[in-house]
Design an enzyme around this catalytic site. Structure first.
Site, short mmCIF file in Angstrom:
data_model
loop_
_atom_site.label_atom_id
_atom_site.label_comp_id
_atom_site.label_asym_id
_atom_site.label_seq_id
_atom_site.Cartn_x
_atom_site.Cartn_y
_atom_site.Cartn_z
N CYS A 1 0.84 -1.21 0.00
CA CYS A 1 0.00 0.00 0.00
C CYS A 1 0.86 1.25 0.00
O CYS A 1 1.96 1.27 0.55
CB CYS A 1 -0.88 0.03 1.24
SG CYS A 1 -1.97 -1.38 1.38
N GLY B 1 -0.88 -1.13 6.48
CA GLY B 1 -0.56 -1.98 7.63
C GLY B 1 -1.70 -2.95 7.90
O GLY B 1 -2.55 -3.17 7.05
N GLU C 1 18.96 -16.40 -7.13
CA GLU C 1 18.54 -15.05 -7.51
C GLU C 1 18.09 -15.01 -8.96
O GLU C 1 17.09 -14.38 -9.31
CB GLU C 1 19.67 -14.07 -7.25
CG GLU C 1 19.41 -12.64 -7.68
CD GLU C 1 18.22 -12.00 -6.97
OE1 GLU C 1 17.73 -12.56 -5.96
OE2 GLU C 1 17.75 -10.96 -7.46
N LYS D 1 14.39 -13.84 -10.16
CA LYS D 1 14.19 -12.78 -11.16
C LYS D 1 13.28 -13.27 -12.28
O LYS D 1 12.31 -12.62 -12.67
CB LYS D 1 15.54 -12.35 -11.75
CG LYS D 1 16.40 -11.57 -10.80
CD LYS D 1 16.03 -10.10 -10.71
CE LYS D 1 15.18 -9.66 -9.59
NZ LYS D 1 15.43 -10.02 -8.24
C1 AGP Z 1 13.28 -9.04 -5.17
O1 AGP Z 1 13.33 -8.94 -6.59
C2 AGP Z 1 11.89 -9.01 -4.65
N1 AGP Z 1 11.25 -7.81 -5.03
C3 AGP Z 1 11.77 -9.33 -3.17
O2 AGP Z 1 12.21 -10.66 -3.01
C4 AGP Z 1 12.58 -8.46 -2.19
O3 AGP Z 1 13.95 -8.70 -2.33
C5 AGP Z 1 12.16 -8.84 -0.76
O4 AGP Z 1 10.79 -8.57 -0.62
C6 AGP Z 1 12.94 -8.10 0.33
O5 AGP Z 1 12.71 -6.73 0.22
P1 AGP Z 1 13.70 -5.74 1.02
O6 AGP Z 1 15.07 -5.92 0.44
O7 AGP Z 1 13.14 -4.36 0.77
O8 AGP Z 1 13.66 -6.12 2.48
#
Ligand code: AGP
Length: 613
Positions: free
Chosen positions: A2, A106, A486, A490
């Site tokens: 949000c 939230g 990773e 992706k």
């Molecule tokens: C990564 O491409 C994703 N968007 C997601 O896994 C992200 O890395 C994860 O939600 C953690 O987010 P943050 O690094 O903001 O904590």
């Protein structure tokens, strides 16, 4: 996740709210809405889908939406389906006529209890959301003072919230509050712009402050008052936002993800700036210097994070053990926080997070602090909650990341983690010479990443051969195992292709059954300590008809002879290989998603920052 944007000042609110919603779109959402307070009027419009649809809908509304105070919201559904009724803003019970509207980011955990209590008082609800309960609660407690009503309501709720509240009876007052979800107040000239993150504020002002947990701010057109929810006045710290509009504009790129992939060399240089003392042979990390001894004598180091950040933590685990010789491990933050972990004296818990707002990662840090660990944050967003809740930390300094699929933040996480491991290592067993050699190689990486990005067209051609295959495997060993994970993440998160990453050796223990004729198997096969073993895995894949797409060290003729496609990376020392091997996989995912007609920057169901559990 949000997004909130709110405005009180002397300008028309609607266009400011719509522009702010567009800047927050990257956070991920499925519906949007806004409310504008006029002369004893409260006009609300909400729609499912894109902000553009809401903007077009406004032009068809009979209400004027004229006024210089308003709130707006992009919703990522948590309670209740994706419907107009569940979209924000939510208002109090029409029958009570206060015309109070609320937007919220939230989760109100005790909303059902509150809803039952309110229904017994005659409230009627129109949605399935927890937020509407909060709106009715404020309405129930309202007796002519909106600030007091919001404070009283927030004393009754448990959970996480960032809220903005307006009331048609008080057209000169907006009240905002937070606990656990991000909220920032931009301080303009006789106006305030409130938003979930600075990208929606910097177009209006660079002066801003954040609210602490359990606090509210009462905003009028020329003043503000901040207090706790118990009405104890507090003075916030107003600071200069480091963000520039240019950093969050798309520029000549088609997508933010492509822009951020191409920004990686610059981002790495920015992150390295002032931190590599090549002459003296040391790593300079101001944010943790006071804890250097604590780190050098640590008994165990635990990395926590989610998604891409977790993958960076996995690289950190290898590097801390190899460079600093300290036992290390990595855990999903969501698992660490709930399993009542043993945190013995001498434990250091390191949170990795681009946004610095991921709820599970924040909770893992709280758990670690409660058990006496020293906590560090490797975070990108300055002033984010995790950066403030940890004992110390290192900012990634890669600039704002807008694309939901993390690219430059990941490479920044890798770099900072490597610097941290070297920083600790030099205070333990890493020799001056070995450190100097590593830092010298590290300084060359930005240029080397540039050379990998230059292969984008070749990568696109190779991707096209397999883009219609619905199942992919990604394999790697050692430091390239997290890179394989990773690469799989992706691909799946933006092209929706099912992709699974695993240690190359693990393939034989089951997944090899998946391999059929022509199945694309990406293998990260750079020359390193496990190279020979990876060659065997490539042979195993090929003997079952799988097609190997390799990421390999430039000039490796063996790999060239064995594999259908090869993405070349420069020969760098093993600890630095993830910094270059991930780049072809980012480009592969980007091209595959486009070829499949997907929305690269706003993939379905995803949010940029998961600030709810
Ligand atoms: C990564 O491409 C994703 N968007 C997601 O896994 C992200 O890395 C994860 O939600 C953690 O987010 P943050 O690094 O903001 O904590």
């Amino acid at each position: 996740m949000c997004g909130i944007i709110a405005y009180i000042g002397s300008r028309e609110a609607s266009p400011i709210l719509i522009e702010g919603l567009k800047r927050l779109e990257y956070r991920g959402y499925d519906s949007a809405g806004l409310a504008v307070v006029g002369d004893d009027t409260l006009d609300i419009s909400r729609s499912v889908g894109r902000v553009r649809g809401l903007e077009e809908q406004l032009g068809r509304e009979t209400a004027t939406f004229s006024g210089s105070m308003g709130i707006a919201h992009t919703r990522w559904a948590t309670h209740g389906g994706v419907t107009v009724e569940n979209a924000h803003p939510h208002r109090d019970d029409l029958g009570r006529g206060h015309s109070i509207a609320v937007v919220h980011n939230g989760i109100i955990e005790n909303y059902l209890t509150l809803k039952k209590w309110l229904e017994e008082k005659g409230h009627v609800f129109a949605s399935e959301t927890d937020t509407e309960v909060l709106a009715h609660l404020i309405g129930e407690l309202y007796d002519g003072d909106l600030e007091r009503a919001v404070q009283a309501a927030l004393r009754e709720v448990t959970g996480a919230y960032a809220i903005a509240v307006v009331c048609a009876k008080e057209p000169d007052v907006m009240v905002v509050g937070r606990k656990g979800s991000p909220l920032m107040i931009g301080v303009g000239s006789n106006e305030y712009v409130v938003a979930s993150d600075p990208s929606a504020i910097v177009a209006h002002t660079k002066q801003a402050f954040t609210l602490d947990d359990y606090s509210v701010a009462k905003l009028t057109r020329d003043s503000f008052r901040t207090s706790t929810i118990d009405n104890i006045e507090i003075t916030p710290q107003i600071r200069e936002l480091e963000l520039d509009l240019g950093q969050i504009e798309l520029g000549e790129f088609e997508h933010y993800m492509l822009k951020e992939i191409h920004e990686q060399p610059t981002a790495l240089r920015r992150s390295l700036q002032g931190r590599l003392d090549l002459r003296g042979g040391s790593v300079v990390l101001g944010g943790i210097t006071e804890h250097a001894r604590h780190l050098a004598t640590a008994k165990r180091i635990v990395f926590v994070g989610q998604g891409t950040a977790l993958h960076a933590g996995m690289v950190g685990e290898y590097l801390v053990e190899n460079l600093a010789k300290i036992p290390a491990e990595v855990e999903f933050a969501s698992e660490f926080r709930y399993r009542n972990p043993i945190v013995e004296p001498g434990t250091v818990v390191i949170a990795i997070s681009q946004s610095g707002e991921t709820a599970d990662t924040l909770a893992a840090i709280e758990e670690a602090k409660q058990k006496g660990a020293l906590t560090l944050g490797l975070v990108n967003v300055v002033g984010s909650t995790i950066s403030r809740e940890t004992d110390a930390g290192i900012y990634l300094r890669v600039g704002p990341e807008i694309g939901v699929a993390s690219t430059k933040a990941f490479i920044g996480q890798l770099l900072v983690t490597t610097m941290l491991a070297a920083f600790i290592g030099r205070r333990r067993f890493l020799s001056q010479e070995d450190l100097h050699n590593l830092l010298t190689a590290m300084d060359r990486v930005p240029d080397q990443v540039e050379s990998v990005i230059a292969q984008s067209d070749q990568i696109k051609t190779a991707t096209a051969r397999y883009v219609n295959r619905d199942n992919w495997l990604f394999l790697g060993r050692g430091l390239n195992y997290p890179v394989a994970l990773e690469g799989a993440l992706k691909l799946k998160e933006i092209s929706y292709i099912h992709a699974e990453g695993m240690p190359a050796a693990e393939m034989k223990h089951g997944p090899i059954a998946l391999i059929d004729e022509g199945m694309p198997v990406v293998v990260v096969a750079t020359r390193n300590s496990q190279y020979e073993k990876v060659l065997s895995n490539i042979e195993e894949v090929r003997s079952r008809g799988g097609h190997v797409i390799a990421v390999a060290t430039e000039g490796d003729e063996t790999i060239r002879s064995l594999c259908e496609e090869v993405f070349w990376v420069p020969d760098v020392p093993e600890p630095l290989q993830p910094l270059v091997t991930v780049v072809p996989l980012q480009l592969l995912a980007y091209h595959a998603a486009l070829m499949r007609g997907k929305d690269v920057d706003k993939p379905r169901n995803l949010a940029k920052s998961v600030t709810v559990e």
